[in-house]
Design an enzyme around this catalytic site. Structure first.
Site, PDB file in Angstrom:
ATOM      1  N   HIS A 168     -27.154  27.896   3.953  1.00  0.00           N
ATOM      2  CA  HIS A 168     -25.970  28.777   3.802  1.00  0.00           C
ATOM      3  C   HIS A 168     -24.709  27.942   3.708  1.00  0.00           C
ATOM      4  O   HIS A 168     -23.973  27.858   4.684  1.00  0.00           O
ATOM      5  CB  HIS A 168     -25.878  29.719   4.996  1.00  0.00           C
ATOM      6  N   PHE A 169     -24.307  27.420   2.780  1.00  0.00           N
ATOM      7  CA  PHE A 169     -24.944  27.145   1.493  1.00  0.00           C
ATOM      8  C   PHE A 169     -24.947  25.645   1.344  1.00  0.00           C
ATOM      9  O   PHE A 169     -23.942  25.027   1.668  1.00  0.00           O
ATOM     10  CB  PHE A 169     -24.169  27.807   0.351  1.00  0.00           C
TER      11      PHE A 169
END
Length: 169
Positions: free
Chosen positions: A66-67
């Site tokens: 993420h991410f």
């Protein structure tokens, strides 16, 4: 430790003390320090307050997905951190310094309402949680929660929780 009104530049609860109260462990313990705490002393005029923080680092497991190319601390983790700070406030308001009582109790969150995410939280940020008691009756707590980075509001929510007996499973 008089926890009725504690504040200042030094933490009043470090991670060791927090771990004595909360059952969470790595990677889900999301409060590093408590800086201010005012026990709730009135059900009719709630006055409880807590200010705590989490240092967000690139080493958080959540950033693996993420991410990977633009790490953003998930909103759900911000809400969980608020909930943990709220659990500390409720516990200390009910039981003071009696951390032995924490072995027999658990905080369950019942509702999370009016959630807003305003600014992304990224590695290197200090995520400051500020919660105040909105209502309290018996073991039920309603809390207003805000999260800040460098005095900018990044997220907010209203939480309702209850403290109950922990059951062995």
């Amino acid at each position: 430790m008089d926890t009725n009104k504690i504040q200042g530049d030094k933490p009043i609860m470090n991670v060791e003390k927090i771990r004595q109260i909360l059952p969470h462990r790595y990677p889900m313990l999301l409060v590093d320090r408590v800086m201010e705490l005012v026990q709730n002393t009135s059900d009719s005029e709630p006055n409880g307050y807590i200010k705590a923080y989490k240092n967000v680092t690139i080493n958080e497991e959540v950033f693996l997905g993420h991410f990977p190319n633009k790490p953003i601390y998930p909103g759900v983790m911000q809400i969980e951190g608020m909930a943990q700070a709220g659990g500390l406030l409720a516990f200390v308001s009910m039981f003071g310094d009696n951390v032995a009582e924490a072995k027999n109790k658990i905080v369950y969150f019942m509702t999370i309402d009016n959630v807003k995410f305003r600014i992304p939280v990224v590695p290197g940020d200090r995520l400051v949680y500020e919660l105040k008691v909105l209502k309290h009756k018996g073991s039920i707590w309603q809390l207003g929660a805000n999260a800040f980075v460098e005095d900018k509001l990044v997220s907010e929510a209203e939480l309702k929780a209850m403290i109950t007996e922990a059951k062995e499973s």
